[in-house]
Write a protein that holds these residues in place. Structure first.
Motif: not given
Length: 301
Positions: A189-191, A198-199, A214-217, A251-252
């Protein structure tokens, strides 16, 4: 207020007006006159002994009483229509009926064992599978177009029941093939804070729940750095094109690496991301014997 005094058509008129907040559009949608809409609203207001709408020459708005009644009647009206629909389907398909399953994932591989056991136990039940778009994951369930949904968690919808978890899968980071992270063996997640993600999309009809986004990113990394939203996409096809063009990373779910493998993108493991959990979801109050049997099989593992 005696519910026996309210006709089903009256409820339909009230609920349509509560959604549209426009007498003319309500009349057009229901093929009735505006005078009929006004007559029904006055009738219900008399029965509840309170105003349901604030009306002016320009605006129509629900009063607090009207808003509460609309919330309560939406559930009752939806469940009534769903019950009638189930009866009609049972009449068409026989006593064992029909089970309609929606799936938000691109893969059926993980639920095939569940389906095989269910079909073996219900040989005369028809099982229909259809894909449900991530941008409107609960619309088909609420509209009684499907009976049960296979969806990823969390689910924070008060009108929906979360059943047993079916399976888990990891998250992976999707980046362009020539992205600086593409040669990495793993990502964190730091990367994400070093690059844009994406928003929410711009199409209001295809907006996933905020808590999914928010759970994905997350909006911040574990160390507190901001994860910026720099581009938008209304569907995964648009998103993967933007990733391939180097506009963002995201993230996917891991199954995307199988079903959306392309030479211009790369999928990187994210070992610090908690796994995605997938579960059975159905309408609260809409549980049937078939849904209970499916859930029992899933819970048994």
């Amino acid at each position: 207020m005696d519910p026996r005094d309210i006709e089903l058509r009256d409820i339909e008129i009230f609920l349509t007006l509560s959604d549209e907040l426009h007498f003319g559009r309500t009349a057009e949608l229901l093929y009735i006159s505006q005078a009929r809409v006004s007559q029904v609203i006055r009738k219900i207001e008399t029965q509840v002994d309170g105003k349901l709408f604030e009306r002016s020459s320009r605006n129509v708005a629900l009063t607090p009483i009207g808003r509460r009644l609309a919330e309560d009647l939406h559930i009752t009206y939806r469940d009534l229509r769903a019950g009638l629909g189930r009866a009609a389907r049972a009449a068409r398909h026989g006593e064992d009926g029909l089970l309609r399953i929606g799936v938000t994932s691109s893969s059926l591989a993980e639920i095939r064992p569940l389906l095989k056991i269910f079909e073996a136990q219900h040989p005369n039940c028809s099982v229909h599978i259809e894909h449900v778009h991530f941008g409107n994951p609960f619309g088909a369930l609420r509209a009684d177009e499907i009976d049960v949904l296979v969806s990823w968690l969390p689910i924070e919808e008060p009108d929906l029941t979360v059943g047993p978890t079916l399976y888990e899968e990891p998250f992976m980071l999707l980046v362009g093939a020539d992205h600086p992270l593409a040669d990495r063996e793993s990502a964190t997640y730091e990367d994400l804070a070093d690059y844009g993600v994406f928003g929410a999309g711009t199409d209001p009809a295809r907006q996933p729940p905020d808590y999914w986004q928010s759970a994905i990113t997350p909006f911040t990394t574990p160390s507190g750095r901001t994860i910026r939203r720099v581009v938008h996409a209304d569907n995964f096809q648009d998103a993967i094109m933007l990733v391939a063009a180097g506009k963002a990373i995201t993230p996917v779910h891991a199954h995307a690496a199988i079903h959306y493998a392309r030479p211009d993108v790369t999928y990187i493991p994210m070992p610090d991301a908690p796994p995605a959990r997938w579960a059975l979801i159905w309408r609260r109050g809409g549980e049937t014997d078939l849904i209970r049997d499916l859930a029992a099989i899933a819970a048994a593992g």
